[in-house]
Design a protein around this motif. Structure first.
Motif, PDB file in Angstrom:
ATOM      1  N   MET A   1       0.843  -1.197   0.000  1.00 46.44           N
ATOM      2  CA  MET A   1       0.000   0.000   0.000  1.00 46.44           C
ATOM      3  C   MET A   1       0.878   1.247   0.000  1.00 46.44           C
ATOM      4  O   MET A   1       1.927   1.284   0.624  1.00 46.44           O
ATOM      5  N   ILE A   2       0.405   2.283  -0.693  1.00 47.50           N
ATOM      6  CA  ILE A   2       1.145   3.527  -0.829  1.00 47.50           C
ATOM      7  C   ILE A   2       0.332   4.659  -0.208  1.00 47.50           C
ATOM      8  O   ILE A   2      -0.851   4.812  -0.494  1.00 47.50           O
ATOM      9  N   GLU A   3       0.944   5.439   0.667  1.00 46.92           N
ATOM     10  CA  GLU A   3       0.281   6.596   1.257  1.00 46.92           C
ATOM     11  C   GLU A   3       0.712   7.853   0.513  1.00 46.92           C
ATOM     12  O   GLU A   3       1.901   8.073   0.276  1.00 46.92           O
ATOM     13  N   LYS A   4      -0.281   8.675   0.126  1.00 42.99           N
ATOM     14  CA  LYS A   4       0.004   9.882  -0.651  1.00 42.99           C
ATOM     15  C   LYS A   4      -0.734  11.062  -0.034  1.00 42.99           C
ATOM     16  O   LYS A   4      -1.736  10.905   0.673  1.00 42.99           O
ATOM     17  N   SER A   5      -0.251  12.260  -0.354  1.00 44.85           N
ATOM     18  CA  SER A   5      -0.884  13.490   0.111  1.00 44.85           C
ATOM     19  C   SER A   5      -0.840  14.505  -1.021  1.00 44.85           C
ATOM     20  O   SER A   5       0.190  14.667  -1.686  1.00 44.85           O
ATOM     21  N   VAL A   6      -1.984  15.185  -1.251  1.00 49.74           N
ATOM     22  CA  VAL A   6      -2.069  16.176  -2.322  1.00 49.74           C
ATOM     23  C   VAL A   6      -2.656  17.458  -1.749  1.00 49.74           C
ATOM     24  O   VAL A   6      -3.717  17.429  -1.112  1.00 49.74           O
ATOM     25  N   THR A   7      -1.995  18.578  -1.978  1.00 46.49           N
ATOM     26  CA  THR A   7      -2.539  19.875  -1.587  1.00 46.49           C
ATOM     27  C   THR A   7      -3.149  20.516  -2.819  1.00 46.49           C
ATOM     28  O   THR A   7      -2.479  20.663  -3.856  1.00 46.49           O
ATOM     29  N   LEU A   8      -4.413  20.902  -2.745  1.00 44.69           N
ATOM     30  CA  LEU A   8      -5.107  21.479  -3.889  1.00 44.69           C
ATOM     31  C   LEU A   8      -4.588  22.881  -4.163  1.00 44.69           C
ATOM     32  O   LEU A   8      -4.382  23.681  -3.247  1.00 44.69           O
ATOM     33  N   SER A   9      -4.388  23.184  -5.438  1.00 43.97           N
ATOM     34  CA  SER A   9      -3.868  24.500  -5.813  1.00 43.97           C
ATOM     35  C   SER A   9      -4.920  25.587  -5.662  1.00 43.97           C
ATOM     36  O   SER A   9      -4.591  26.758  -5.479  1.00 43.97           O
ATOM     37  N   LEU A  10      -6.210  25.201  -5.749  1.00 47.33           N
ATOM     38  CA  LEU A  10      -7.303  26.152  -5.623  1.00 47.33           C
ATOM     39  C   LEU A  10      -8.180  25.758  -4.436  1.00 47.33           C
ATOM     40  O   LEU A  10      -8.340  24.573  -4.142  1.00 47.33           O
ATOM     41  N   PRO A  11      -8.761  26.726  -3.738  1.00 48.55           N
ATOM     42  CA  PRO A  11      -9.655  26.381  -2.622  1.00 48.55           C
ATOM     43  C   PRO A  11     -10.912  25.669  -3.119  1.00 48.55           C
ATOM     44  O   PRO A  11     -11.365  25.903  -4.242  1.00 48.55           O
ATOM     45  N   ALA A  12     -11.472  24.816  -2.293  1.00 43.44           N
ATOM     46  CA  ALA A  12     -12.697  24.095  -2.635  1.00 43.44           C
ATOM     47  C   ALA A  12     -13.697  24.274  -1.505  1.00 43.44           C
ATOM     48  O   ALA A  12     -13.325  24.273  -0.333  1.00 43.44           O
ATOM     49  N   ASP A  13     -14.981  24.446  -1.860  1.00 45.58           N
ATOM     50  CA  ASP A  13     -15.981  24.654  -0.820  1.00 45.58           C
ATOM     51  C   ASP A  13     -16.264  23.338  -0.099  1.00 45.58           C
ATOM     52  O   ASP A  13     -16.033  22.251  -0.646  1.00 45.58           O
ATOM     53  N   PRO A  14     -16.756  23.401   1.143  1.00 44.82           N
ATOM     54  CA  PRO A  14     -16.967  22.199   1.954  1.00 44.82           C
ATOM     55  C   PRO A  14     -17.892  21.176   1.293  1.00 44.82           C
ATOM     56  O   PRO A  14     -17.669  19.974   1.421  1.00 44.82           O
TER      57      PRO A  14
END
Length: 371
Positions: A1-14
């Motif tokens: 299994m691979i753990e990954k993390s991504v930070t979004l470049s643009l804000p997203a609403d809830p």
């Protein structure tokens, strides 16, 4: 299994992030766990099976959030394809209309539009499919419940059910002798699973103890007198499996029951296949799923050789939070995901007989042994 993390470049609403939590695992079988951290810059943390799947997962995530430059629908259509069961090449030993034979021999007894009694060979075959459906659902180690055939109007209005499907309902009234009822407070449920969600109202589903239910009952769908035949009844029997928990659990449970069902269909030689479908009785009416063209309902279809058509004998439905939100069923501090798989016992019976005829000596050995 691979753990990954991504930070979004643009804000997203809830709300968009909430939909992402439900639909990213459903669209990506490679996703094994998903966590969304919302702050000034939203972060998606997920676990996947293989390193080379991360680019696809992240592309679908951005598309679901509207952060992909290409057309959302076009992009998702390209990425979400999956291999499904297709046994349309299977031979059929019967190519004529068997309904007159069934009626003349007393295997079916007509009592009006969409209303048939069962006897003799039809009943024996029905009991085979009823029994095998039950055995199949038990492989997922479910809790078993029996619910009423009628459901109160107020429980149907929670997910805005009656506004979308009111014309097809069968309403039941009760009033003292000589008193005419002004309104109907109960209806014959159009799907067996509908009692499960109010049953688990205000429940918290532990991540390590998700819920699997099996239940069987009568359903009612009135589609007009011109529409009725043995493959589309007004009153019929349905076996359902219902799943509540994380989106990954519900997705995997639906894939498992679909695999069990299609393996069974192949073992008895039925000309059948699985394809995406749309039906207001599932949560496919979800605005988000519809806007992204996400197929949250898949049908097992069985060919009817005499007419050159097919019938939907089973369906596999992903609800996201369609039922958990109004009934406040939660998991890990969020609305739980739910899904269901439904099997029409009369439709399975009719589809089998339509392809194999009434000469049992020509039937598949696996079925003949069970009768």
């Amino acid at each position: 299994m691979i753990e990954k993390s991504v930070t979004l470049s643009l804000p997203a609403d809830p709300e968009a992030l909430e939909q992402l939590r439900f639909y990213l695992p459903y669209l990506c079988d490679q996703v094994l766990n998903l966590e969304i951290v919302s702050d000034s810059r939203s972060e998606i943390r997920y676990t996947c099976r293989e390193e080379n799947s991360s680019a696809r997962i992240e592309a679908i995530a951005r598309t679901l959030l509207g952060q992909q430059e290409t057309s959302d629908v076009e992009f998702l259509n390209h990425l979400q394809t999956r291999t499904v069961f297709d046994n349309r090449a299977a031979p059929c030993s019967c190519n004529h209309d068997i309904l007159p034979e069934l009626l003349n021999a007393g295997h079916l007894i007509s009592f009006g539009p969409g209303q048939y009694g069962m006897g003799n060979l039809f009943l024996k075959t029905f009991k085979y499919f009823e029994r095998e459906c039950y055995r199949m659902t038990l492989k997922q180690k479910p809790q078993e419940f029996v619910y009423p055939n009628l459901i109160p109007r107020n429980l149907m209005e929670y997910p805005d059910y009656t506004n979308r499907q009111g014309s097809g309902f069968t309403w039941f009234t009760s009033s003292p002798p000589g008193v005419q009822s002004e309104s109907s407070e109960h209806l014959g449920k159009p799907a067996v699973c509908l009692h499960c969600y109010p049953h688990f109202r205000n429940s918290t589903i532990p991540k390590d103890r998700p819920v699997t239910i099996t239940t069987q009952g009568r359903c009612y769908r009135y589609e007009g007198t011109e529409q009725f035949s043995p493959d589309r009844l007004w009153e019929f029997i349905m076996r359902e499996s219902v799943y509540m928990g994380t989106p990954v659990f519900v997705r995997d449970s639906l894939r498992e029951i679909e695999t069990l069902a299609t393996g069974w269909m192949k073992s008895i030689g039925l000309r059948a296949w699985v394809e995406p479908a749309d039906d207001p009785l599932s949560a496919s009416g979800s605005e988000f799923a519809s806007s992204k063209n996400i197929p949250v309902k898949w049908e097992l279809r069985i060919a009817l050789p005499a007419s050159g058509t097919s019938l939907a004998a089973a369906s596999f439905n992903y609800h996201a939070n369609h039922y958990s939100k109004p009934f406040e069923i939660s998991e890990g501090g969020n609305s739980a995901a739910t899904g269901c798989a439904g099997f029409g016992i009369e439709r399975l019976t009719w589809g089998f007989l339509a392809q194999n005829g009434l000469e049992t000596e020509k039937w598949p050995e696996a079925v003949r042994q069970e009768l």
